[in-house]
Design a protein around this motif. Structure first.
Motif, mmCIF file in Angstrom:
data_model
loop_
_atom_site.group_PDB
_atom_site.id
_atom_site.type_symbol
_atom_site.label_atom_id
_atom_site.label_comp_id
_atom_site.label_asym_id
_atom_site.label_seq_id
_atom_site.Cartn_x
_atom_site.Cartn_y
_atom_site.Cartn_z
ATOM 1 N N PRO A 23 -3.571 19.280 75.407
ATOM 2 C CA PRO A 23 -2.897 20.375 74.702
ATOM 3 C C PRO A 23 -3.615 20.802 73.422
ATOM 4 C CG PRO A 23 -1.587 18.358 74.611
ATOM 5 C CD PRO A 23 -2.705 18.108 75.560
ATOM 6 N N GLY A 24 -4.277 19.870 72.740
ATOM 7 C CA GLY A 24 -5.018 20.240 71.538
ATOM 8 C C GLY A 24 -6.165 21.183 71.843
ATOM 9 N N THR A 25 -6.813 20.958 72.957
ATOM 10 C CA THR A 25 -7.903 21.844 73.371
ATOM 11 C C THR A 25 -7.356 23.215 73.751
ATOM 12 O OG1 THR A 25 -9.235 19.972 74.094
ATOM 13 C CG2 THR A 25 -9.807 22.133 75.014
ATOM 14 N N TRP A 26 -6.222 23.239 74.441
ATOM 15 C CA TRP A 26 -5.591 24.520 74.762
ATOM 16 C C TRP A 26 -5.199 25.275 73.489
ATOM 17 C CZ3 TRP A 26 -6.301 26.574 79.234
ATOM 18 C CH2 TRP A 26 -6.425 25.772 80.373
ATOM 19 N N GLY A 27 -4.663 24.550 72.511
ATOM 20 C CA GLY A 27 -4.309 25.183 71.240
ATOM 21 C C GLY A 27 -5.527 25.746 70.527
ATOM 22 N N VAL A 62 0.605 22.010 68.364
ATOM 23 C CA VAL A 62 -0.774 22.514 68.331
ATOM 24 C C VAL A 62 -1.034 23.538 67.222
ATOM 25 C CG1 VAL A 62 -1.233 21.996 70.772
ATOM 26 C CG2 VAL A 62 -0.331 24.254 70.127
ATOM 27 N N ILE A 63 -0.031 23.828 66.406
ATOM 28 C CA ILE A 63 -0.260 24.775 65.313
ATOM 29 C C ILE A 63 -1.297 24.224 64.348
ATOM 30 C CG2 ILE A 63 1.628 23.966 63.821
ATOM 31 C CD1 ILE A 63 0.573 27.643 64.423
ATOM 32 N N ASP A 64 -1.398 22.900 64.260
ATOM 33 C CA ASP A 64 -2.419 22.284 63.417
ATOM 34 C C ASP A 64 -3.815 22.537 63.968
ATOM 35 O OD1 ASP A 64 -1.461 20.636 65.534
ATOM 36 O OD2 ASP A 64 -2.280 18.840 64.598
ATOM 37 N N GLU A 65 -3.950 22.557 65.297
ATOM 38 C CA GLU A 65 -5.248 22.900 65.900
ATOM 39 C C GLU A 65 -5.623 24.351 65.612
ATOM 40 O OE1 GLU A 65 -4.866 19.054 67.722
ATOM 41 O OE2 GLU A 65 -3.368 20.638 67.592
ATOM 42 N N VAL A 66 -4.640 25.226 65.629
ATOM 43 C CA VAL A 66 -4.917 26.640 65.316
ATOM 44 C C VAL A 66 -5.473 26.749 63.901
ATOM 45 C CG1 VAL A 66 -3.888 28.925 64.990
ATOM 46 C CG2 VAL A 66 -3.190 27.503 66.938
ATOM 47 N N ALA A 67 -4.801 26.143 62.941
ATOM 48 C CA ALA A 67 -5.255 26.212 61.548
ATOM 49 C C ALA A 67 -6.635 25.581 61.388
ATOM 50 C CB ALA A 67 -4.238 25.530 60.628
ATOM 51 N N ILE A 86 -10.977 15.086 67.734
ATOM 52 C CA ILE A 86 -10.754 13.990 68.693
ATOM 53 C C ILE A 86 -11.213 12.649 68.132
ATOM 54 C CG2 ILE A 86 -11.491 13.059 70.931
ATOM 55 C CD1 ILE A 86 -11.533 16.076 71.888
ATOM 56 N N PHE A 87 -12.425 12.621 67.574
ATOM 57 C CA PHE A 87 -12.994 11.344 67.127
ATOM 58 C C PHE A 87 -12.605 10.951 65.705
ATOM 59 C CE2 PHE A 87 -15.822 12.549 70.647
ATOM 60 C CZ PHE A 87 -15.587 11.453 71.457
ATOM 61 N N LYS A 88 -12.106 11.888 64.932
ATOM 62 C CA LYS A 88 -11.554 11.652 63.595
ATOM 63 C C LYS A 88 -12.442 10.789 62.693
ATOM 64 C CE LYS A 88 -6.826 12.367 65.111
ATOM 65 N NZ LYS A 88 -6.975 13.795 65.093
ATOM 66 N N PRO A 89 -13.608 11.307 62.331
ATOM 67 C CA PRO A 89 -14.463 10.545 61.418
ATOM 68 C C PRO A 89 -13.877 10.522 60.006
ATOM 69 C CG PRO A 89 -15.390 12.725 61.773
ATOM 70 C CD PRO A 89 -14.197 12.595 62.697
ATOM 71 N N GLY A 90 -14.160 9.457 59.263
ATOM 72 C CA GLY A 90 -13.834 9.284 57.856
ATOM 73 C C GLY A 90 -12.619 9.999 57.312
ATOM 74 N N VAL A 106 -0.359 15.662 59.661
ATOM 75 C CA VAL A 106 -0.584 16.345 60.937
ATOM 76 C C VAL A 106 -1.419 17.596 60.706
ATOM 77 C CG1 VAL A 106 0.543 17.592 62.834
ATOM 78 C CG2 VAL A 106 1.499 15.426 62.022
ATOM 79 N N MET A 107 -1.067 18.364 59.695
ATOM 80 C CA MET A 107 -1.813 19.588 59.392
ATOM 81 C C MET A 107 -3.157 19.267 58.744
ATOM 82 S SD MET A 107 0.000 22.123 60.521
ATOM 83 C CE MET A 107 -0.884 23.509 59.831
ATOM 84 N N LEU A 108 -3.149 18.340 57.815
ATOM 85 C CA LEU A 108 -4.332 18.059 57.008
ATOM 86 C C LEU A 108 -5.495 17.506 57.812
ATOM 87 C CD1 LEU A 108 -5.194 18.300 54.075
ATOM 88 C CD2 LEU A 108 -4.346 15.979 53.694
ATOM 89 N N ASP A 109 -5.237 16.639 58.796
ATOM 90 C CA ASP A 109 -6.364 16.089 59.553
ATOM 91 C C ASP A 109 -7.125 17.177 60.295
ATOM 92 O OD1 ASP A 109 -4.390 16.199 61.740
ATOM 93 O OD2 ASP A 109 -5.753 14.869 62.823
ATOM 94 N N ASP A 110 -6.412 18.187 60.787
ATOM 95 C CA ASP A 110 -7.082 19.282 61.482
ATOM 96 C C ASP A 110 -7.777 20.228 60.507
ATOM 97 O OD1 ASP A 110 -6.405 19.197 64.540
ATOM 98 O OD2 ASP A 110 -4.650 18.493 63.453
ATOM 99 N N LEU A 111 -7.202 20.417 59.335
ATOM 100 C CA LEU A 111 -7.867 21.240 58.328
ATOM 101 C C LEU A 111 -9.167 20.587 57.872
ATOM 102 C CD1 LEU A 111 -4.735 22.302 56.273
ATOM 103 C CD2 LEU A 111 -6.065 23.743 57.829
ATOM 104 N N VAL A 112 -9.156 19.272 57.699
ATOM 105 C CA VAL A 112 -10.373 18.551 57.301
ATOM 106 C C VAL A 112 -11.393 18.587 58.435
ATOM 107 C CG1 VAL A 112 -11.300 16.292 56.645
ATOM 108 C CG2 VAL A 112 -9.163 17.093 55.637
#
Length: 166
Positions: A21-25, A76-81, A120-124, A138-144
């Motif tokens: 779903p994250g990829t779809w988002g 998935v709104i976090d993926e959009v951002a 996906i791999f979430k480095p540092g 939830v939002m911040l990890d995708d923004l970073v």
């Protein structure tokens, strides 16, 4: 839970698509970003990104407040951002250089692939934000992840246009 928050956090139900779903988002974020840029250029794109981030934060907080899972996969709104952050260099370049943003298609591919990899791999710092365990995390990890992907897009563009002379 608010129905509006659920609609926003799942991007109108796109978050229920399987697998990934994250990829779809992230994929859904691409034509939306294109349309927003076409409507108003970089400044408008940036304003909408900030608005979606703030509304997304509210929607995630509202959607997850009674759940044991702080980051259900359908959100998935976090993926959009995050995907939009990765696309910021393209919108900026297209606006300032008066280019058709579609002409920057290699950058779109790079932004998508890099963002998905970092998400996906979430480095540092991406992992640090994800570990918050709350709606902001939830939002911040995708923004970073998007910010790191944006830096990658800039570096790849510099390599392609500077060193390789493409």
């Amino acid at each position: 839970m608010s129905a509006l928050a659920r609609i926003i956090s799942t991007l109108g139900g796109i978050g229920y698509l399987r697998p990934g779903p994250g990829t779809w988002g992230s994929l859904a974020a691409l034509p939306l970003a294109w349309a927003i840029h076409i409507l108003g250029g970089f400044t408008f794109f940036l304003v909408v990104l900030v608005a979606v981030t703030l509304v997304g934060w509210w929607a995630v907080r509202t959607t997850t407040q009674d759940l044991a899972e702080h980051d259900p996969s359908e959100i998935v709104i976090d993926e959009v951002a995050g995907q939009w952050v990765a696309l910021l260099p393209l919108s900026y370049s297209a606006t300032t250089m008066q280019l058709d943003i579609s002409a920057l298609w290699p950058g779109w591919i790079a932004a998508f692939v890099l963002f998905r990899l970092f998400d996906i791999f979430k480095p540092g710092p991406v992992r640090w934000a994800d570990r918050r365990g709350d709606a902001l995390g939830v939002m911040l990890d995708d923004l970073v992840a998007g910010l790191i992907a944006a830096v990658g897009v800039i570096l790849l563009a510099g390599l392609a246009h500077g060193v390789l002379g493409i």
